[in-house]
Design a protein around this motif. Structure first.
Motif, PDB file in Angstrom:
ATOM      1  N   PHE A 156       0.983  -0.995  -0.021  1.00 11.46           N
ATOM      2  CA  PHE A 156      -0.044  -0.173   0.008  1.00 11.46           C
ATOM      3  C   PHE A 156       0.959   1.196  -0.006  1.00 11.46           C
ATOM      4  N   LEU A 157       0.860   2.309  -1.096  1.00  8.74           N
ATOM      5  CA  LEU A 157       1.604   3.166  -1.283  1.00  8.74           C
ATOM      6  C   LEU A 157       1.130   4.437  -0.201  1.00  8.74           C
ATOM      7  N   LEU A 158       2.427   4.848   0.375  1.00 15.06           N
ATOM      8  CA  LEU A 158       2.079   6.234   1.269  1.00 15.06           C
ATOM      9  C   LEU A 158       2.712   7.260   0.670  1.00 15.06           C
ATOM     10  N   MET A 159       2.247   8.146   0.074  1.00 14.24           N
ATOM     11  CA  MET A 159       2.741   9.462  -0.515  1.00 14.24           C
ATOM     12  C   MET A 159       2.850  10.352   0.513  1.00 14.24           C
ATOM     13  N   ALA A 160       3.678  11.179   0.724  1.00 11.58           N
ATOM     14  CA  ALA A 160       3.578  12.435   1.449  1.00 11.58           C
ATOM     15  C   ALA A 160       3.620  13.746   0.420  1.00 11.58           C
ATOM     16  N   ARG A 161       2.843  14.561   0.629  1.00 10.40           N
ATOM     17  CA  ARG A 161       2.522  15.916  -0.331  1.00 10.40           C
ATOM     18  C   ARG A 161       3.081  17.049   0.761  1.00 10.40           C
ATOM     19  N   THR A 162       3.902  17.807   0.027  1.00  5.54           N
ATOM     20  CA  THR A 162       4.270  19.005   1.015  1.00  5.54           C
ATOM     21  C   THR A 162       3.783  20.339  -0.021  1.00  5.54           C
ATOM     22  N   ASP A 163       3.305  21.179   0.960  1.00  5.98           N
ATOM     23  CA  ASP A 163       2.794  22.458   0.404  1.00  5.98           C
ATOM     24  C   ASP A 163       3.809  23.520   0.704  1.00  5.98           C
ATOM     25  N   ALA A 164       5.003  23.253   0.718  1.00  7.92           N
ATOM     26  CA  ALA A 164       5.910  24.176   1.523  1.00  7.92           C
ATOM     27  C   ALA A 164       6.430  25.208   0.177  1.00  7.92           C
ATOM     28  N   ARG A 165       6.258  24.804  -0.876  1.00  7.12           N
ATOM     29  CA  ARG A 165       6.876  25.660  -1.936  1.00  7.12           C
ATOM     30  C   ARG A 165       6.350  27.134  -1.846  1.00  7.12           C
ATOM     31  N   ALA A 166       4.866  27.207  -1.694  1.00 14.59           N
ATOM     32  CA  ALA A 166       4.280  28.407  -1.704  1.00 14.59           C
ATOM     33  C   ALA A 166       4.552  29.048  -0.295  1.00 14.59           C
ATOM     34  N   VAL A 167       4.792  28.457   0.710  1.00 14.99           N
ATOM     35  CA  VAL A 167       4.844  29.117   2.009  1.00 14.99           C
ATOM     36  C   VAL A 167       6.420  29.307   2.467  1.00 14.99           C
ATOM     37  N   GLU A 168       7.117  28.431   2.321  1.00 17.33           N
ATOM     38  CA  GLU A 168       8.644  28.460   2.878  1.00 17.33           C
ATOM     39  C   GLU A 168       9.649  28.523   1.820  1.00 17.33           C
ATOM     40  N   GLY A 169       9.227  28.560   0.403  1.00 19.15           N
ATOM     41  CA  GLY A 169      10.177  28.344  -0.655  1.00 19.15           C
ATOM     42  C   GLY A 169      10.714  27.068  -1.162  1.00 19.15           C
ATOM     43  N   LEU A 170      11.255  27.016  -2.237  1.00 16.40           N
ATOM     44  CA  LEU A 170      11.692  25.743  -2.876  1.00 16.40           C
ATOM     45  C   LEU A 170      12.582  24.743  -1.950  1.00 16.40           C
ATOM     46  N   ASP A 171      13.527  25.441  -1.522  1.00 17.91           N
ATOM     47  CA  ASP A 171      14.568  24.855  -0.590  1.00 17.91           C
ATOM     48  C   ASP A 171      14.060  24.113   0.651  1.00 17.91           C
ATOM     49  N   ALA A 172      13.011  24.622   1.065  1.00 25.40           N
ATOM     50  CA  ALA A 172      12.437  23.984   2.456  1.00 25.40           C
ATOM     51  C   ALA A 172      11.574  23.028   2.047  1.00 25.40           C
ATOM     52  N   ALA A 173      10.894  23.277   0.969  1.00 23.62           N
ATOM     53  CA  ALA A 173      10.114  22.166   0.461  1.00 23.62           C
ATOM     54  C   ALA A 173      10.797  20.780   0.206  1.00 23.62           C
ATOM     55  N   ILE A 174      11.961  21.143  -0.459  1.00 22.78           N
ATOM     56  CA  ILE A 174      12.773  19.801  -0.504  1.00 22.78           C
ATOM     57  C   ILE A 174      13.326  19.264   0.915  1.00 22.78           C
ATOM     58  N   ASP A 175      13.743  20.167   1.586  1.00 22.38           N
ATOM     59  CA  ASP A 175      14.142  19.604   2.999  1.00 22.38           C
ATOM     60  C   ASP A 175      13.039  19.061   3.608  1.00 22.38           C
ATOM     61  N   VAL A 188       6.817  11.187  -3.129  1.00 18.87           N
ATOM     62  CA  VAL A 188       6.407  12.648  -2.547  1.00 18.87           C
ATOM     63  C   VAL A 188       5.767  13.197  -3.797  1.00 18.87           C
ATOM     64  N   PHE A 189       4.831  14.275  -3.207  1.00 23.83           N
ATOM     65  CA  PHE A 189       3.986  14.888  -3.994  1.00 23.83           C
ATOM     66  C   PHE A 189       4.367  16.459  -3.930  1.00 23.83           C
ATOM     67  N   PRO A 190       5.269  17.067  -4.598  1.00 24.05           N
ATOM     68  CA  PRO A 190       5.453  18.754  -4.305  1.00 24.05           C
ATOM     69  C   PRO A 190       4.410  19.485  -5.007  1.00 24.05           C
ATOM     70  N   GLU A 191       3.547  20.224  -4.028  1.00 22.21           N
ATOM     71  CA  GLU A 191       2.440  20.823  -4.689  1.00 22.21           C
ATOM     72  C   GLU A 191       3.068  22.231  -5.185  1.00 22.21           C
ATOM     73  N   ALA A 192       2.375  22.538  -6.236  1.00 24.93           N
ATOM     74  CA  ALA A 192       2.486  24.023  -6.596  1.00 24.93           C
ATOM     75  C   ALA A 192       3.855  24.500  -7.049  1.00 24.93           C
ATOM     76  N   LEU A 193       4.564  23.592  -7.699  1.00 25.22           N
ATOM     77  CA  LEU A 193       5.628  24.123  -8.173  1.00 25.22           C
ATOM     78  C   LEU A 193       5.528  25.094  -9.363  1.00 25.22           C
ATOM     79  N   GLN A 194       6.381  26.096  -9.508  1.00 23.64           N
ATOM     80  CA  GLN A 194       6.086  26.969 -10.321  1.00 23.64           C
ATOM     81  C   GLN A 194       6.732  27.158 -11.767  1.00 23.64           C
ATOM     82  N   SER A 195       7.695  26.467 -12.040  1.00 24.93           N
ATOM     83  CA  SER A 195       8.459  26.343 -13.244  1.00 24.93           C
ATOM     84  C   SER A 195       8.909  24.872 -13.482  1.00 24.93           C
ATOM     85  N   GLU A 196       9.442  24.459 -14.927  1.00 27.60           N
ATOM     86  CA  GLU A 196       9.941  23.388 -15.403  1.00 27.60           C
ATOM     87  C   GLU A 196      11.126  23.358 -14.572  1.00 27.60           C
ATOM     88  N   ALA A 197      11.945  24.356 -14.485  1.00 26.21           N
ATOM     89  CA  ALA A 197      12.996  24.177 -13.441  1.00 26.21           C
ATOM     90  C   ALA A 197      12.939  23.855 -12.061  1.00 26.21           C
TER      91      ALA A 197
END
Length: 301
Positions: A156-175, A188-197
């Protein structure tokens, strides 16, 4: 026919195999069990159940108002009709870590292949809206650990989503994502990434399967399946696409019916009666009772 021909265990193993294949899984969000069957018929690899769609079906905003039992009941109805693995949005786990643990077992019993938990507070909001509030990283780690420990099926797959990109920035979301993987998340489900980069940066930093949310009218770009596969992503998610299409068609139909006083002009845009009956498998039910399918449809039905 009456039920899927595969077991939940088989579907969970299939999802794990697909994620390990290096190929991109295309995962549209189902509106209901019927649309899940259509997703399978059209060759997609998996089905998604969006918390936003489940809430909208009940005419509720996506702010954590649905309950675990409401969502599990709908999930069971969807998992019953498709041989594809089904991934579900479990919001914040519906409460404290112990609630997240119970949610895992409810969703296992419903026949799902996996879920994702997010790191917002209980009164959450759509991941592409401003003003989100996150729990502390350690609280989310506890949420993930409780969910991981509650599993009875290791596939059974357990995926974690982080919404940190919009609140704390990309580096914090990765951490945060790394911390959640350490706590037991399989993906992992990184929510609301803002560019292909940013998608590329996340892939470079995280070595578990990654989900890319291709939701419409959000903060991020709508990348093609090929682009996401080239970036090394494992899942392309289209969570609300079918719901938006369906409700747009409903509104257009109501406008036409109100204005014209007849649905005649809408007929070319409708699914026909014969196609409906084909999807529902009327003919197959004749094996149980010949009276179920003993009719001939009129021309053009």
């Amino acid at each position: 026919m009456l039920h899927t021909r595969t077991t939940p265990v088989e579907r969970r193993r299939a999802l794990r195999t697909q994620l390990a294949s290096g190929r991109l899984l295309r995962m549209p969000g189902a509106v209901n069990p019927y649309s899940a069957k259509l997703i399978q018929e059209h060759g997609f690899e998996a089905v998604y159940l969006s918390g936003a769609v489940l809430a909208a079906e009940l005419c509720l905003p996506d702010i954590g108002l649905t309950t675990a039992t409401e969502v599990a009941a709908r999930a069971q109805q969807v998992a019953r009709v498709t041989d594809l693995p089904v991934l579900i949005d479990a919001d914040t786990g519906f409460g404290a870590p112990v609630n997240a643990a119970r949610t895992v077992q409810l969703f296992e019993d419903a026949g799902l292949a996996g879920l994702h938990l997010e790191d917002q507070i209980g009164v959450k909001r759509c991941g592409h809206l401003d003003g989100k509030t996150l729990v502390a990283p350690e609280e989310m780690r506890q949420r993930v650990r409780a969910a991981a420990d509650a599993r009875r099926d290791e596939d059974f797959l357990l995926m974690a989503r982080t919404d940190a990109r919009a609140v704390e920035g990309l580096d914090a979301a990765i951490d945060r994502a790394k911390a959640y993987v350490d706590a037991g998340a399989d993906a992992v489900f990184p929510e609301a990434l803002q560019s292909e980069a940013e998608f590329a940066a996340f892939r470079a930093a995280i070595d578990v399967p990654l989900l890319a949310n291709m939701t419409e009218f959000g903060k991020g770009p709508l990348l093609t399946a090929k682009a996401l596969e080239d970036l090394g992503y494992n899942i392309a998610l289209y969570p609300v696409t079918l719901f938006r299409l369906a409700m747009g068609a409903v509104e257009d139909g109501l406008h036409t019916l109100a204005a014209d006083g007849t649905q005649q002009s809408l007929l070319p845009r409708m699914q026909t009666r014969s196609r409906l009956y084909q999807v529902l498998g009327y003919e197959d039910y004749a094996a149980f009772d010949s009276a179920v399918y003993d009719f001939t449809l009129p021309p053009g039905a």
